[in-house]
Design a protein around this motif. Structure first.
Motif: not given
Length: 117
Positions: A36-39, A51-60, A65-66
């Motif tokens: 499921m794309p959202e998840c 893994l210690g990397l930092r990825a930006k993610i939109k709040e939406s 996903g939740i």
């Protein structure tokens, strides 16, 4: 056509190869969810950050996903024939409360990586 792999796919393959039956069942459930794309976006971001990397993610994306997880678990609860209707409703309420808590904690944890829409 070349297949695209995500870090979460690699992690799941490692877990699947190194766990007992219970662990493999968990991996199979996650595989269903990431279809499921959202998840999938949410899981991939969580793995990258773990893994210690930092990825930006939109709040939406976090919210969707939740919501996707809530729908998935509601469906599982509804299909559990060993529960009474009252037990199903109680489990759904508890699960939703737990998921909303996880969402809020995840947003706090992501902090500056969270892009507000």
């Amino acid at each position: 056509m070349k297949q695209q792999y995500y870090l979460v796919d690699v992690l799941l393959k490692i877990l699947e190869d190194n766990y007992d039956a219970f662990g493999r069942e968990f991996v199979q459930r996650v595989r269903v969810l990431i279809k499921m794309p959202e998840c999938a976006e949410l899981f991939n971001c969580v793995v990258v950050n773990a893994l210690g990397l930092r990825a930006k993610i939109k709040e939406s994306i976090v919210d969707r996903g939740i919501d996707c997880l809530i729908d998935f678990y509601e469906h599982n609860i509804d299909n559990d024939n060993s529960l009474t209707e009252k037990q199903r409703n109680q489990r759904k309420i508890k699960m939703k409360n737990d998921m909303y808590l996880c969402r809020d904690l995840l947003k706090v944890s992501l902090g500056t990586q969270l892009e507000h829409d």
